[in-house]
Structures are given as structure tokens and as C-alpha cells.
Scaffold this motif. Sequence first.
Motif, PDB file in Angstrom:
ATOM      1  N   PRO A 176       0.813  -1.224   0.000  1.00 38.33           N
ATOM      2  CA  PRO A 176       0.000   0.000   0.000  1.00 38.33           C
ATOM      3  C   PRO A 176       0.842   1.266   0.000  1.00 38.33           C
ATOM      4  N   PHE A 177       1.972   1.269   0.723  1.00 37.80           N
ATOM      5  CA  PHE A 177       2.836   2.449   0.754  1.00 37.80           C
ATOM      6  C   PHE A 177       3.349   2.773  -0.646  1.00 37.80           C
ATOM      7  N   LEU A 178       3.851   1.759  -1.344  1.00 35.86           N
ATOM      8  CA  LEU A 178       4.375   1.977  -2.691  1.00 35.86           C
ATOM      9  C   LEU A 178       3.260   2.383  -3.650  1.00 35.86           C
ATOM     10  N   ALA A 179       2.071   1.781  -3.470  1.00 35.76           N
ATOM     11  CA  ALA A 179       0.947   2.129  -4.344  1.00 35.76           C
ATOM     12  C   ALA A 179       0.534   3.584  -4.168  1.00 35.76           C
TER      13      ALA A 179
ATOM     14  N   ILE B  38      -4.498   8.764  -2.606  1.00 35.92           N
ATOM     15  CA  ILE B  38      -3.650   9.772  -3.272  1.00 35.92           C
ATOM     16  C   ILE B  38      -3.868  11.190  -2.740  1.00 35.92           C
ATOM     17  N   ASN B  39      -4.307  11.296  -1.495  1.00 36.90           N
ATOM     18  CA  ASN B  39      -4.679  12.593  -0.931  1.00 36.90           C
ATOM     19  C   ASN B  39      -4.809  12.438   0.578  1.00 36.90           C
ATOM     20  N   PRO B  40      -4.002  13.145   1.374  1.00 36.69           N
ATOM     21  CA  PRO B  40      -4.140  13.046   2.830  1.00 36.69           C
ATOM     22  C   PRO B  40      -5.535  13.391   3.334  1.00 36.69           C
ATOM     23  N   ALA B  41      -6.215  14.327   2.681  1.00 35.52           N
ATOM     24  CA  ALA B  41      -7.561  14.693   3.115  1.00 35.52           C
ATOM     25  C   ALA B  41      -8.520  13.517   2.954  1.00 35.52           C
ATOM     26  N   VAL B  42      -8.350  12.730   1.901  1.00 33.05           N
ATOM     27  CA  VAL B  42      -9.191  11.549   1.705  1.00 33.05           C
ATOM     28  C   VAL B  42      -8.884  10.509   2.774  1.00 33.05           C
ATOM     29  N   SER B  43      -7.605  10.271   3.054  1.00 34.24           N
ATOM     30  CA  SER B  43      -7.231   9.302   4.088  1.00 34.24           C
ATOM     31  C   SER B  43      -7.803   9.703   5.439  1.00 34.24           C
ATOM     32  N   VAL B  44      -7.671  10.980   5.796  1.00 32.82           N
ATOM     33  CA  VAL B  44      -8.182  11.464   7.076  1.00 32.82           C
ATOM     34  C   VAL B  44      -9.705  11.393   7.104  1.00 32.82           C
TER      35      VAL B  44
ATOM     36  N   ILE C 290     -11.932   9.292   9.784  1.00 29.46           N
ATOM     37  CA  ILE C 290     -12.942   9.906  10.649  1.00 29.46           C
ATOM     38  C   ILE C 290     -14.288   9.203  10.478  1.00 29.46           C
ATOM     39  N   ALA C 291     -14.602   8.814   9.252  1.00 26.42           N
ATOM     40  CA  ALA C 291     -15.862   8.127   8.962  1.00 26.42           C
ATOM     41  C   ALA C 291     -15.804   6.646   9.313  1.00 26.42           C
ATOM     42  N   ASP C 292     -14.719   6.207   9.920  1.00 23.95           N
ATOM     43  CA  ASP C 292     -14.539   4.822  10.360  1.00 23.95           C
ATOM     44  C   ASP C 292     -14.525   3.842   9.190  1.00 23.95           C
ATOM     45  N   LYS C 293     -13.993   4.304   8.051  1.00 26.36           N
ATOM     46  CA  LYS C 293     -13.854   3.425   6.891  1.00 26.36           C
ATOM     47  C   LYS C 293     -12.387   3.153   6.561  1.00 26.36           C
ATOM     48  N   PHE C 294     -11.480   3.587   7.447  1.00 28.68           N
ATOM     49  CA  PHE C 294     -10.052   3.390   7.242  1.00 28.68           C
ATOM     50  C   PHE C 294      -9.380   3.412   8.603  1.00 28.68           C
ATOM     51  N   ASP C 295      -8.396   2.545   8.786  1.00 29.61           N
ATOM     52  CA  ASP C 295      -7.716   2.404  10.067  1.00 29.61           C
ATOM     53  C   ASP C 295      -6.806   3.608  10.326  1.00 29.61           C
ATOM     54  N   TRP C 296      -7.017   4.285  11.456  1.00 29.80           N
ATOM     55  CA  TRP C 296      -6.190   5.442  11.795  1.00 29.80           C
ATOM     56  C   TRP C 296      -4.707   5.087  11.849  1.00 29.80           C
ATOM     57  N   ALA C 297      -4.388   3.856  12.232  1.00 33.63           N
ATOM     58  CA  ALA C 297      -2.983   3.461  12.340  1.00 33.63           C
ATOM     59  C   ALA C 297      -2.273   3.501  10.995  1.00 33.63           C
ATOM     60  N   LEU C 298      -3.037   3.402   9.903  1.00 34.25           N
ATOM     61  CA  LEU C 298      -2.446   3.402   8.561  1.00 34.25           C
ATOM     62  C   LEU C 298      -2.291   4.813   7.995  1.00 34.25           C
ATOM     63  N   VAL C 299      -2.936   5.791   8.607  1.00 33.64           N
ATOM     64  CA  VAL C 299      -2.941   7.147   8.052  1.00 33.64           C
ATOM     65  C   VAL C 299      -1.539   7.741   7.922  1.00 33.64           C
ATOM     66  N   PRO C 300      -0.670   7.676   8.957  1.00 32.60           N
ATOM     67  CA  PRO C 300       0.663   8.293   8.808  1.00 32.60           C
ATOM     68  C   PRO C 300       1.467   7.723   7.643  1.00 32.60           C
ATOM     69  N   GLY C 301       1.435   6.412   7.448  1.00 29.79           N
ATOM     70  CA  GLY C 301       2.167   5.812   6.333  1.00 29.79           C
ATOM     71  C   GLY C 301       1.615   6.234   4.986  1.00 29.79           C
ATOM     72  N   TYR C 302       0.287   6.312   4.881  1.00 24.60           N
ATOM     73  CA  TYR C 302      -0.333   6.746   3.635  1.00 24.60           C
ATOM     74  C   TYR C 302       0.043   8.198   3.326  1.00 24.60           C
ATOM     75  N   VAL C 303      -0.017   9.046   4.348  1.00 25.60           N
ATOM     76  CA  VAL C 303       0.280  10.471   4.138  1.00 25.60           C
ATOM     77  C   VAL C 303       1.742  10.653   3.732  1.00 25.60           C
ATOM     78  N   ALA C 304       2.644   9.930   4.384  1.00 22.65           N
ATOM     79  CA  ALA C 304       4.064  10.016   4.022  1.00 22.65           C
ATOM     80  C   ALA C 304       4.274   9.600   2.570  1.00 22.65           C
TER      81      ALA C 304
ATOM     82  N   GLY D 277       5.306  10.843  -3.086  1.00 21.94           N
ATOM     83  CA  GLY D 277       4.855  10.682  -4.467  1.00 21.94           C
ATOM     84  C   GLY D 277       4.618  12.009  -5.151  1.00 21.94           C
ATOM     85  N   ALA D 278       4.045  12.963  -4.423  1.00 24.39           N
ATOM     86  CA  ALA D 278       3.809  14.289  -4.994  1.00 24.39           C
ATOM     87  C   ALA D 278       5.121  14.964  -5.359  1.00 24.39           C
ATOM     88  N   MET D 279       6.122  14.789  -4.519  1.00 19.19           N
ATOM     89  CA  MET D 279       7.430  15.386  -4.801  1.00 19.19           C
ATOM     90  C   MET D 279       8.082  14.710  -6.002  1.00 19.19           C
TER      91      MET D 279
END
Length: 244
Positions: free
Chosen positions: A3-6, A63-69, A73-87, A92-94
Motif C-alpha cells: 500500500p505504501f508503494l501504491a 492519493i490525498n491526505p484529506a481523503v485518508s483522514v 474519521i468516517a470509520d472506513k479506514f484504520d487510523w494506524a495506517l494514516v501516517p504511512g499513507y500520508v508520508a 509521491g507528490a514530490m
Amino acid sequence: MTPFLAELLGTALLMLLGNGVVANVVLNGTKGNGAGWIVITWGWGMAVFVAVFTMASFSGAHINPAVSVGLAIADKFDWALVPGYVAAQFLGAMLGSTLVWLMYRPHFARTEDQDLKLACFCTAPAVRDPVSNLISEIVGTFVLVFAVLFLAVSVFGLGALDALPVGLLVLAIGLSLGGTTGYAINPARDLGPRIVHALLPMPGGKRDSDWSYAWVPVVGPLIGAALAAGLYLLLADPTSVQFR
């Protein structure tokens, strides 16, 4: 494919094609020079489509930290995964914006307007008013995340075309709401390339990276995502798309 690489590759594709269409339209000497806002908004919509259909099966293609967050918040994604996705999204954006810089180097050299060069990396308001600009980013991201929350629980059965509604959603936001701030609606999309603009040498020179504005396309999307998720939880049964 982790998921991180994706998320890294998906966001890189988003930026390569999204900022690529901006560079094609605004830089001197390109085949698309002067093509205008409609081309830019279509290019961004299709950039989202490509990024989502290539990586959705591996990471969900946030592909967007706002979507991950918002999903968390809507309980459709594990908060523990958010930092790795955002990083991954910021990296990727850079990467994607660096590729745009590499591809369009001769055209950066031919472009004297330093604001247009900056536009190939990050957003800027049409009228600089921090409160209004923040509201624009909140509203645009609210629409994005609120709609994505319903798309996330829908099954279209169209294969790769399942990603098309997300691309069309971003196109609609760009056409209707994007004229005020350039619709960042994505903290990684704006801040990552802004950092790249600050770090890389620019053929023909460059201006500052407009750091006084940089907080708006980060804070606004996060607020918009939180509001969208809150309304979703208030109105919708979290196990389905049925309204209470």
C-alpha cells in the motif's frame, strides 16, 4: 506492491499528469500553450482517473491526505495506517512534480513569468484573501470527500472504469469551484511540489515559493474532509449508503 508503494506511485502519477497539463498550458513554446482552463481541469480529472484505476486494488488509491483522514474519521479506514499513507502521498507528490520539472526544462527556460513557473508546482489564489481562500479549499474538499465516502461503499462492476466517477468528480470541482484558488483540495498535491519548487534550480530563474499562502491548501482540505466525514456519519447508515 505494498500500500505504501501504491500510494507513492499513484500520487506521483497524479502529479506528473496534473501538473504536467498545467505546464503544457502555461509554459512558453509547448504544443498546448494557451489552451486554457478547460484543458487544465480535464487534465486533472483524467490524472485522478489514471492514478485511481492503476493503484486502487493495492491501496484504495487515496492519493490525498484529506481523503485518508476523511475515511478514517468516517470509520472506513484504520487510523494506524494514516501516517504511512500520508508520508507516501507527500513523497509521491514530490517525485511526480520533479518529473514535470525534468520534462519541461526547456520550456521553463523560455518562460519569463515566474508566477507561471510556480503554477506548474502549486496553487495560488486568483484574489488573495486568506479567509475566502480557506473557505474555497474547505468547500471544494468537502464536496470531494463527501462524494468519495459514498463511492467507497458502492460497487459499479466496471473494472478499471470504476475509477471514472472519481475523475469526473474532480473535473466537476475544478470547473465549478476551482477558479478561486486553483482547487488544491489535497495537502500533498500542493505542499510537496511547493517544496520541490523551492529546492530545484529553475532554468531562467524563479520567484519565491509563496510560503505565506502555503498553509491554506493544507489546512483547508483537512477541515473540509473532517466536515464531510462528520456530515456523512450524521446522515448516513455507516454500514450502507442508506440515509437515516
